[in-house]
Structure formats: structure tokens, C-alpha cells
Design a protein around this motif. Structure first.
Motif, short mmCIF file in Angstrom:
data_model
loop_
_atom_site.label_atom_id
_atom_site.label_comp_id
_atom_site.label_asym_id
_atom_site.label_seq_id
_atom_site.Cartn_x
_atom_site.Cartn_y
_atom_site.Cartn_z
N HIS A 107 -5.56 6.29 -0.81
CA HIS A 107 -6.07 4.93 -0.60
C HIS A 107 -5.21 4.09 0.35
N ARG A 290 0.57 0.29 -6.08
CA ARG A 290 -0.88 0.26 -6.09
C ARG A 290 -1.38 -0.53 -7.30
N ILE A 323 -8.01 -1.75 -4.40
CA ILE A 323 -8.62 -0.46 -4.71
C ILE A 323 -9.46 -0.62 -5.98
#
Length: 325
Positions: A107, A290, A323
Motif C-alpha cells: 500500500h 500504517r 488505507i
């Protein structure tokens, strides 16, 4: 004797001398003199160049630069890692400009730049070394590419990077220097200093025309680290050492290379050996954080960004991308 010759003379003197407690003071002073001379050399080179260099806009979540000597397989590696089509040939100086590529992995969007190969003396302006190393200073990660058949390139690359003021895989020394009008130099430390005496610290400061200051040291620094803290122009960048063309070596040669160099990854872009492992190493070394959001929350955040109420945030220490999960 010009500046470059004087620097070489001092470096030769350090190389030939034996370092111990008795010579620590002289080593520190000479290193400070070398740093000052390098500063003068860089200032003169900057005026002469007139500000020319490569113009590549940074993009993605991070920028990685492939650094190495000519014909180390950088272009082939870029093509294997990304969607780029960097020119590949069996002769030196195939890459004459900066070739960008994009690695999309887990990602993250990682910009990878293939820069022209440097030569010994690049930090002093040989070839296009100054322009290439200026690109490296702005990177989030350096991939040092070493040809498996020429391991002697490794210390040479490290020297060029060091001489241009880049410190790889190091932390900035915890040193605070507060100049004052009078009162001389007061040195305080929160740790035991085993590599520098107070007298050497003061002598190095005097070399830089600092005669009145309060100095607080919070780590067991070397003379080099003190000089870095005084000059304040160093760039601290993580790096990954990659040995390329590993398919050309025998198992015994590979084992010897690992013992002597201790590289992070051994690859062959031609044979696609360890390319996925290198992608993992790049991703991990960039220290991405993340954050996973629900689709509805992402929609709301994007709405705030578009309206100007929320700005996207990125720094060398914290990066995120939206994400959905």
C-alpha cells in the motif's frame, strides 16, 4: 599548496599516526582543521557550479536513491523493482540523468531514483559527483549498490558519502552549544566521556572560533561527532547495502563476501534473486506507520482535506497513507 592538497596531507597524517590517549588531542584538532578546509572547498565549488544540478520532483510516500559506481547494475535493479525502463548496457556511464521509478508495495508508493554512477573523488566534484550527492542528501533512504565482483567499491562509496556530510545509519549527536558573550567555554555532560577529554573538546571549539559557550553533551561522542554538531550541516539518512550480480559468484566467494562486508541483501536483478526480499528491506527501513481506517472514516477525512480544514502530514519520522480495511 591548494586546499585539496592540504586536506590530503592532513588525512595522510591521520592515517599514518597511531590513535591512543596521548594522540587523542592532536587527532581531534587535525580533524577540525580538515572539516574547516572541506567547508571552504564546498563553498568555492558551490559558487563555481552556479546552482546547476538535477531537477526531479519528489513524489510518493518516500524517496529512495540508488547510489553506486558505474556498471554496478543500478539500472537493471531499478527496472526489477519498479515500472521504470532505465537504459541498460554492458558499458559504463549508461545512466547520464536521473531516472525515476515507482515501487508500489504493501500500500506504499515509494519513489526510487537511479542516479548516474559516481567516481572516486565525487565529493570533491569529480564527474557529476556533486550533483549526484546533492540528490542523495534529499533522500529518505539510500541503497548503496556494490558490484559483487568489486567489493573494494564499498569503502570508497562510504568515504565519498561521508566527505559530503552524509551520515548513514547514525543518529545526530546529542550536543547543545549555546554561545555567549564572555566567560570562556564551560563543558558539562550527563554521561561519562570516554572518547574525548575536556581539553580536546575546548581545542576543537577554538578551531571553529568558538571561545565563549556553554556546552552540554548527553552522549559519549567522538571528535567527528562533536565537529558534526558544531557545523550543524550534516544529513542523517538510513541506508541499505546491496550487493548486486550475486549470480556471478561461487558459494565460497559469497560466504567470504558476507563475512567481510556484512551486506543487508545479496541480489541479482538479472536472475530475479532476492528482489522481493529487497522490497521488504526497503519497506521496513523506511519505518512506515500504517493506519487502517474504515471506508466511511476515509471518506470523511478526504472531505476535510479537500475543504482545507485538515492537511496531510509527512515527515522522515512519521508517514501515513489512507488505507481502507
Amino acid at each position: 599548496m591548494n586546499i585539496a592538497e592540504r586536506i590530503k596531507e592532513l588525512e595522510d597524517h591521520l592515517r599514518d599516526a597511531q590513535y591512543n590517549k596521548h594522540t587523542e588531542h592532536a587527532f581531534g584538532v587535525i580533524k577540525a582543521q580538515i572539516a574547516k578546509l572541506r567547508g571552504r572547498l564546498e563553498s568555492a565549488a558551490a559558487k563555481k557550479s552556479g546552482g546547476t544540478g538535477f531537477a526531479i520532483k519528489k513524489s510518493g510516500d518516500a524517496t529512495v536513491v540508488l547510489l553506486g559506481f558505474p556498471s554496478t547494475g543500478k539500472s537493471t535493479l531499478l527496472n526489477s523493482l519498479t515500472n521504470a525502463k532505465s537504459k541498460v548496457a554492458a558499458y559504463e556511464f549508461t545512466t547520464l540523468d536521473v531516472i525515476p521509478g515507482l515501487l508500489e508495495y504493501k500500500h506504499a508508493k515509494i519513489q526510487i531514483l537511479d542516479v548516474p554512477g559516481i567516481l572516486a573523488g565525487a565529493s570533491r566534484g569529480k564527474g557529476r559527483g556533486k550533483e549526484v550527492l546533492a540528490m542523495v542528501r534529499n533522500a529518505d533512504l539510500i541503497l548503496i549498490i556494490i558490484d559483487a565482483l568489486n567489493p573494494e567499491q564499498y569503502p570508497a562509496i562510504l568515504k565519498e558519502v561521508y566527505d559530503v556530510g552524509i551520515r548513514i545509519n547514525q543518529q545526530s549527536p546529542d550536543v547543545k552549544i549555546a554561545k555567549k558573550v564572555r566567560g570562556g567555554i564551560d563543558v558539562g555532560s550527563t554521561v561519562v566521556l570516554t572518547k574525548l577529554s575536556k581539553e580536546t573538546i575546548i581545542a576543537i571549539l577554538h578551531e571553529f572560533k568558538i571561545n565563549n559557550a556553554d556546552v552540554l553533551i548527553r552522549s559519549d561522542i567522538t571528535a567527528d561527532e562533536l565537529i558534526d554538531a558544531i557545523e550543524g550541516t550534516r544529513k542523517y539518512i538510513p541506508a541499505v547495502v546491496v550487493v548486486s550480480k550475486i549470480d556471478l559468484l561461487s558459494k565460497d566467494s559469497i560466504d567470504k563476501l558476507i563475512r567481510t562486508m556484512n551486506p543487508d541483501v545479496l541480489v541479482s536483478a538479472e536472475k530475479q534473486i532476492n528482489i522481493n526480499k529487497l522490497k521488504d528491506v526497503i519497506f521496513d527501513k523506511l519505518n512506515f506507520i500504517r493506519i487502517f481506517f474504515s471506508r466511511s472514516l476515509i471518506h470523511l477525512i478526504k472531505k476535510f482535506i479537500r475543504s482545507g480544514h485538515l492537511l496531510s502530514y509527512s515527515s522522515p519520522y512519521f508517514r501515513y497513507s489512507l488505507i481502507s480495511k
